[in-house]
Design a protein around this motif. Structure first.
Motif, PDB file in Angstrom:
ATOM      1  N   LEU A 150      -0.634 -16.201   6.479  1.00  0.00           N
ATOM      2  CA  LEU A 150      -0.423 -15.020   5.639  1.00  0.00           C
ATOM      3  C   LEU A 150       0.857 -14.326   6.091  1.00  0.00           C
ATOM      4  N   VAL A 151       1.831 -14.225   5.199  1.00  0.00           N
ATOM      5  CA  VAL A 151       3.091 -13.593   5.605  1.00  0.00           C
ATOM      6  C   VAL A 151       3.138 -12.123   5.218  1.00  0.00           C
ATOM      7  N   GLY A 152       2.299 -11.711   4.322  1.00  0.00           N
ATOM      8  CA  GLY A 152       2.328 -10.307   3.966  1.00  0.00           C
ATOM      9  C   GLY A 152       1.369 -10.041   2.843  1.00  0.00           C
ATOM     10  N   CYS A 153       1.109  -8.768   2.595  1.00  0.00           N
ATOM     11  CA  CYS A 153       0.317  -8.453   1.420  1.00  0.00           C
ATOM     12  C   CYS A 153       1.018  -7.379   0.612  1.00  0.00           C
ATOM     13  N   ALA A 154       0.807  -7.444  -0.668  1.00  0.00           N
ATOM     14  CA  ALA A 154       1.419  -6.495  -1.583  1.00  0.00           C
ATOM     15  C   ALA A 154       0.325  -5.607  -2.133  1.00  0.00           C
ATOM     16  N   ILE A 155       0.437  -4.323  -1.881  1.00  0.00           N
ATOM     17  CA  ILE A 155      -0.512  -3.384  -2.481  1.00  0.00           C
ATOM     18  C   ILE A 155       0.117  -2.994  -3.810  1.00  0.00           C
ATOM     19  N   ASN A 156      -0.518  -3.469  -4.869  1.00  0.00           N
ATOM     20  CA  ASN A 156       0.160  -3.499  -6.160  1.00  0.00           C
ATOM     21  C   ASN A 156      -0.258  -2.329  -7.047  1.00  0.00           C
ATOM     22  N   ARG A 157       0.647  -1.950  -7.929  1.00  0.00           N
ATOM     23  CA  ARG A 157       0.390  -0.942  -8.973  1.00  0.00           C
ATOM     24  C   ARG A 157      -0.080   0.382  -8.383  1.00  0.00           C
ATOM     25  N   ILE A 158       0.716   0.883  -7.460  1.00  0.00           N
ATOM     26  CA  ILE A 158       0.342   2.108  -6.782  1.00  0.00           C
ATOM     27  C   ILE A 158       0.792   3.314  -7.596  1.00  0.00           C
ATOM     28  N   THR A 159      -0.134   4.233  -7.795  1.00  0.00           N
ATOM     29  CA  THR A 159       0.265   5.491  -8.418  1.00  0.00           C
ATOM     30  C   THR A 159       0.148   6.629  -7.407  1.00  0.00           C
ATOM     31  N   ALA A 160      -0.875   6.569  -6.551  1.00  0.00           N
ATOM     32  CA  ALA A 160      -1.010   7.582  -5.498  1.00  0.00           C
ATOM     33  C   ALA A 160      -0.778   6.900  -4.152  1.00  0.00           C
ATOM     34  N   GLU A 161      -0.574   7.684  -3.137  1.00  0.00           N
ATOM     35  CA  GLU A 161      -0.313   7.149  -1.800  1.00  0.00           C
ATOM     36  C   GLU A 161      -1.515   6.339  -1.307  1.00  0.00           C
ATOM     37  N   PRO A 162      -1.353   5.046  -1.045  1.00  0.00           N
ATOM     38  CA  PRO A 162      -2.511   4.232  -0.634  1.00  0.00           C
ATOM     39  C   PRO A 162      -2.689   4.256   0.894  1.00  0.00           C
ATOM     40  N   PRO A 163      -3.874   3.875   1.372  1.00  0.00           N
ATOM     41  CA  PRO A 163      -4.078   3.772   2.822  1.00  0.00           C
ATOM     42  C   PRO A 163      -3.451   2.490   3.361  1.00  0.00           C
ATOM     43  N   THR A 164      -2.110   2.446   3.351  1.00  0.00           N
ATOM     44  CA  THR A 164      -1.387   1.209   3.679  1.00  0.00           C
ATOM     45  C   THR A 164      -1.779   0.656   5.048  1.00  0.00           C
ATOM     46  N   ALA A 165      -1.833   1.552   6.038  1.00  0.00           N
ATOM     47  CA  ALA A 165      -2.102   1.077   7.403  1.00  0.00           C
ATOM     48  C   ALA A 165      -3.487   0.457   7.487  1.00  0.00           C
ATOM     49  N   ALA A 166      -4.455   1.080   6.816  1.00  0.00           N
ATOM     50  CA  ALA A 166      -5.824   0.559   6.875  1.00  0.00           C
ATOM     51  C   ALA A 166      -5.905  -0.802   6.203  1.00  0.00           C
ATOM     52  N   ILE A 167      -5.212  -0.973   5.090  1.00  0.00           N
ATOM     53  CA  ILE A 167      -5.242  -2.256   4.380  1.00  0.00           C
ATOM     54  C   ILE A 167      -4.541  -3.329   5.211  1.00  0.00           C
ATOM     55  N   ALA A 168      -3.392  -2.974   5.786  1.00  0.00           N
ATOM     56  CA  ALA A 168      -2.662  -3.937   6.622  1.00  0.00           C
ATOM     57  C   ALA A 168      -3.523  -4.351   7.803  1.00  0.00           C
TER      58      ALA A 168
END
Lengths: 216, 275
Positions: A150-168
């Protein structure tokens, strides 16, 4: 190099992202979603024909801004496919065209697993909703079983600030945020990738960031 | 390590069945090899041999006192004994948890795949990707039904107009009056012949399928031979299944049409008074 664009759920934007990532990588994109193809089709042979032994993989290649190997739309065609032939077909295109991006189907069946098994690396597309994340984690586990790094993930179609760190954290890979942008949504049907249409947009920047993580 | 076996030979194929029992108190990795002169045809899933199998035999990991049944086919004639335990070293009990010892499985030298085995693993271990046959039958049936409905719709639209009804009736009447016999044969017999032909074909297929149903080994082998292979029989099975579906549809439709036909009552006398 073969890159699989996967994601547990349908409708999170795998196809759109695969197309735009392929544009940024100058790659061929193969619609490997045998049951529910999304990339624009066209006349001539498609991946169903190739996997049923009726066409050469190179014949199915449809040139454009991004070269596409489209997939058939019929259930009968999907049923006639021999998944064991996918690796040979993808490798043949990789040998002539360099980089190949596989747009994978949702789920955990063999049609989702085989592209991951073929790929050198994979990119997960996640929707920021909790239920979609659970599916992404399952697909992550499948990719791990099948040795698709897995080289990365794309959190797609964001309208509000997502919990990026938690998802990563949950997926164990760096996450890039692709904001909702109508130009990304239109890019596939208009065959105009966002890195061309709006190179300075946040979405284009995010896609270039994702592409920068690919193994060279 | 205890090994028991039976061998059956039919139509140039030997079927070897064995039971293996680890009678020791430690888990063991056991390699069982065929003694037949020829390659093993291992059990397969989605066209991919089960894990642990190769051309000469199988490698298994057995827990203490575990029994396992396995079998394979081979084209070579039977020998006695057909199988032998080649080695059965004790293994670390904390190692692999599955019954198959993946370390001991030799990678297939013919696969020059970048990820040896993983495509095969995906094909073997993950659920079938193909949409069910019933979905496809429904797909094409709906297509046909739609087309038929459209055609019927066009006719129905046409016949809503009074003059068209008369036109139709007149032409039919003309034909019948002109040469009733030939009109009948021209209009009906080709389709009737086609229907009879279809029923005959279905009956023939069902008859063939019945011969294989619950057949003993030799009858089944004959049937496979006369059908020209197992693939042909699989195709036959598929055809018969779709035949059954279509026959049921037909009988439902015929029954409902018969009910409707019985319920009609054309008031000829009243109509005659009208004209």
């Amino acid at each position: 190099m073969i890159l699989a664009v996967a994601g547990g759920k349908g409708g999170v934007g795998k196809t759109t992202l695969a197309y735009n990532v392929a544009a940024a990588l100058d790659a061929v994109v193969i619609d490997a979603d045998l049951g529910m193809a999304d990339l624009p089709g066209g006349r001539g042979p498609d991946l169903h024909d190739v996997l049923a032994g009726g066409a050469d993989p190179i014949e199915a290649l449809r040139p454009g801004r991004v070269d596409i190997v489209p997939c058939g739309r019929t259930l009968a065609g999907a049923r006639a496919c021999d998944l064991a032939a996918l690796e040979g077909a993808v490798t043949a295109i990789e040998q002539t065209h360099g980089i190949v991006v596989l747009d994978c189907p949702a789920g955990r069946r063999a049609d989702a697993g085989v592209p991951l098994a073929i790929a050198d690396a994979c990119l997960l597309v996640v929707s920021p909703r909790a239920f979609a994340l659970a599916d992404a984690i399952r697909t992550r586990a499948l990719a791990r079983e099948l040795d698709a790094g897995l080289v990365g993930c794309a959190i797609n179609r964001i309208t509000a600030e997502p919990p990026t760190a938690a998802i990563a954290d949950a997926l164990g890979a760096p996450a890039s945020v692709v904001p909702a942008d109508p130009r990304v949504g239109r890019s596939v049907s208009e065959e105009r990738p966002v890195v061309d249409a709006a190179p300075e947009s946040d979405a284009a920047v995010a896609i270039r960031e994702l592409v920068g993580r690919m193994p060279k | 390590m205890n090994l028991a076996w039976t061998v059956e030979r039919d139509a140039d194929v030997s079927l070897v069945r064995c039971r293996v029992h680890n009678d020791s108190a430690v888990p063991r990795r056991v390699r069982i090899e065929s003694q037949l002169e020829g390659p093993v045809l291992p059990p397969r899933r989605a066209g991919v041999p089960e894990a642990g199998w190769d051309e000469t035999g199988v490698t298994l990991r057995l827990k203490p006192d575990e029994r396992r049944a396995l079998g394979f086919a081979a084209l070579a004639p039977p020998v006695d004994p057909p199988v032998a335990v080649v080695r059965s070293p004790a293994v670390d009990p904390d190692g692999c948890h599955s019954g198959i010892d993946s370390e001991a499985v030799d990678p297939d030298p013919e696969t020059c795949s970048r990820s040896p085995g993983s495509v095969r693993d995906a094909l073997r271990d993950l659920a079938e990707h193909r949409p069910p046959r019933a979905a496809i039958a429904a797909d094409t049936d709906t297509g046909d039904a739609d087309r038929r409905e459209n055609e019927a719709g066009i006719r129905a639209d046409g016949s809503d107009d009074g003059p068209d009804i008369r036109g139709d009736d007149c032409s039919a009447a003309d034909l019948t009056n002109g040469d009733p016999g030939s009109a009948n044969t021209d209009l009906e017999s080709p389709s009737r012949a086609a229907i009879d032909e279809w029923f005959d074909a279905v009956e023939h297929r069902i008859g063939r399928a019945e011969r294989v149903t619950d057949a003993d080994l030799s009858t089944a082998t004959d049937a496979v031979e006369s059908a020209g292979g197992v693939d042909e029989l699989a195709a036959l099975d598929e055809r018969v299944e779709s035949d059954a579906e279509r026959l049921r549809d037909l009988s439902d439709r015929a029954a409902s049409l018969a009910t409707r036909a019985e319920a009609t009552d054309t008031p000829i006398e009243a109509l005659e008074r009208l004209s």
